[in-house]
Design a protein around this motif. Sequence first.
Motif, mmCIF file in Angstrom:
data_model
loop_
_atom_site.group_PDB
_atom_site.id
_atom_site.type_symbol
_atom_site.label_atom_id
_atom_site.label_comp_id
_atom_site.label_asym_id
_atom_site.label_seq_id
_atom_site.Cartn_x
_atom_site.Cartn_y
_atom_site.Cartn_z
ATOM 1 N N GLY A 58 0.790 -1.226 0.000
ATOM 2 C CA GLY A 58 0.000 0.000 0.000
ATOM 3 C C GLY A 58 0.824 1.279 0.000
ATOM 4 O O GLY A 58 0.267 2.363 -0.037
ATOM 5 N N VAL A 59 2.145 1.171 0.025
ATOM 6 C CA VAL A 59 3.015 2.345 0.017
ATOM 7 C C VAL A 59 3.741 2.401 -1.320
ATOM 8 O O VAL A 59 4.467 1.462 -1.668
ATOM 9 N N PRO A 60 3.547 3.466 -2.085
ATOM 10 C CA PRO A 60 4.200 3.528 -3.385
ATOM 11 C C PRO A 60 5.713 3.669 -3.252
ATOM 12 O O PRO A 60 6.225 4.208 -2.262
ATOM 13 N N ARG A 61 6.429 3.174 -4.276
ATOM 14 C CA ARG A 61 7.884 3.348 -4.307
ATOM 15 C C ARG A 61 8.208 4.833 -4.407
ATOM 16 O O ARG A 61 7.449 5.608 -4.988
ATOM 17 N N LYS A 62 9.347 5.202 -3.874
ATOM 18 C CA LYS A 62 9.798 6.588 -3.938
ATOM 19 C C LYS A 62 10.763 6.751 -5.101
ATOM 20 O O LYS A 62 11.492 5.837 -5.455
ATOM 21 N N ARG A 63 10.762 7.940 -5.650
ATOM 22 C CA ARG A 63 11.698 8.261 -6.725
ATOM 23 C C ARG A 63 12.683 9.292 -6.193
ATOM 24 O O ARG A 63 12.282 10.266 -5.558
ATOM 25 N N PHE A 64 13.957 9.076 -6.460
ATOM 26 C CA PHE A 64 15.008 9.946 -5.968
ATOM 27 C C PHE A 64 15.675 10.663 -7.127
ATOM 28 O O PHE A 64 15.848 10.093 -8.203
ATOM 29 N N TYR A 65 16.068 11.906 -6.891
ATOM 30 C CA TYR A 65 16.645 12.758 -7.927
ATOM 31 C C TYR A 65 18.022 13.246 -7.502
ATOM 32 O O TYR A 65 18.278 13.475 -6.324
ATOM 33 N N ARG A 66 18.898 13.420 -8.508
ATOM 34 C CA ARG A 66 20.242 13.954 -8.272
ATOM 35 C C ARG A 66 20.648 14.740 -9.517
ATOM 36 O O ARG A 66 20.412 14.301 -10.647
ATOM 37 N N LEU A 67 21.278 15.896 -9.304
ATOM 38 C CA LEU A 67 21.795 16.678 -10.422
ATOM 39 C C LEU A 67 22.931 15.930 -11.106
ATOM 40 O O LEU A 67 23.764 15.310 -10.443
ATOM 41 N N THR A 68 22.975 15.986 -12.434
ATOM 42 C CA THR A 68 24.107 15.466 -13.189
ATOM 43 C C THR A 68 25.222 16.517 -13.117
ATOM 44 O O THR A 68 24.982 17.668 -12.725
ATOM 45 N N PRO A 69 26.438 16.174 -13.517
ATOM 46 C CA PRO A 69 27.499 17.197 -13.559
ATOM 47 C C PRO A 69 27.109 18.392 -14.445
ATOM 48 O O PRO A 69 27.327 19.546 -14.056
ATOM 49 N N ASN A 70 26.528 18.129 -15.626
ATOM 50 C CA ASN A 70 26.066 19.236 -16.476
ATOM 51 C C ASN A 70 24.943 20.012 -15.804
ATOM 52 O O ASN A 70 24.859 21.231 -15.931
ATOM 53 N N GLY A 71 24.076 19.300 -15.099
ATOM 54 C CA GLY A 71 22.983 19.950 -14.386
ATOM 55 C C GLY A 71 23.488 20.840 -13.271
ATOM 56 O O GLY A 71 22.981 21.958 -13.075
ATOM 57 N N THR A 72 24.480 20.374 -12.543
ATOM 58 C CA THR A 72 25.052 21.186 -11.466
ATOM 59 C C THR A 72 25.629 22.481 -12.032
ATOM 60 O O THR A 72 25.375 23.569 -11.499
ATOM 61 N N ALA A 73 26.373 22.364 -13.120
ATOM 62 C CA ALA A 73 26.948 23.556 -13.757
ATOM 63 C C ALA A 73 25.851 24.484 -14.265
ATOM 64 O O ALA A 73 25.909 25.709 -14.068
#
Length: 112
Positions: free
Chosen positions: A66-81
């Motif tokens: 009954g608990v949905p999976r969580k999705r996790f996010y992280r900046l890529t190196p290009n995204g960080t820049a």
Amino acid sequence: MDRPFKVTQATLDVMEALLVSGEDVHGYAIAQAARKPTGSVYPILARLESAGWLESNWETGEQTSGVPRKRFYRLTPNGTAGVREVLLERRGALPSRPAQANPLHRPGWGIA
């Protein structure tokens, strides 16, 4: 810099939250840190991911019924820049990392 997405104030808030986190972070925690509704945040995350600025992973391991999976996010190196450039251009400064424990980190939210 030519960006493949529109940069709104909400986008800037999400970018700041991602930059401060520095780790994989759950989408709902990003919404809380950005002080934006999830209905605004998840489309922003999708645009950032489509542009190659974010990577995401689904939670692995045993699921609770009954608990949905969580999705996790992280900046890529290009995204960080890119995020740094946009924030400096639009807000004139980068967010500072909190001195105490990261407010976006929640025990057990890491990817198993």
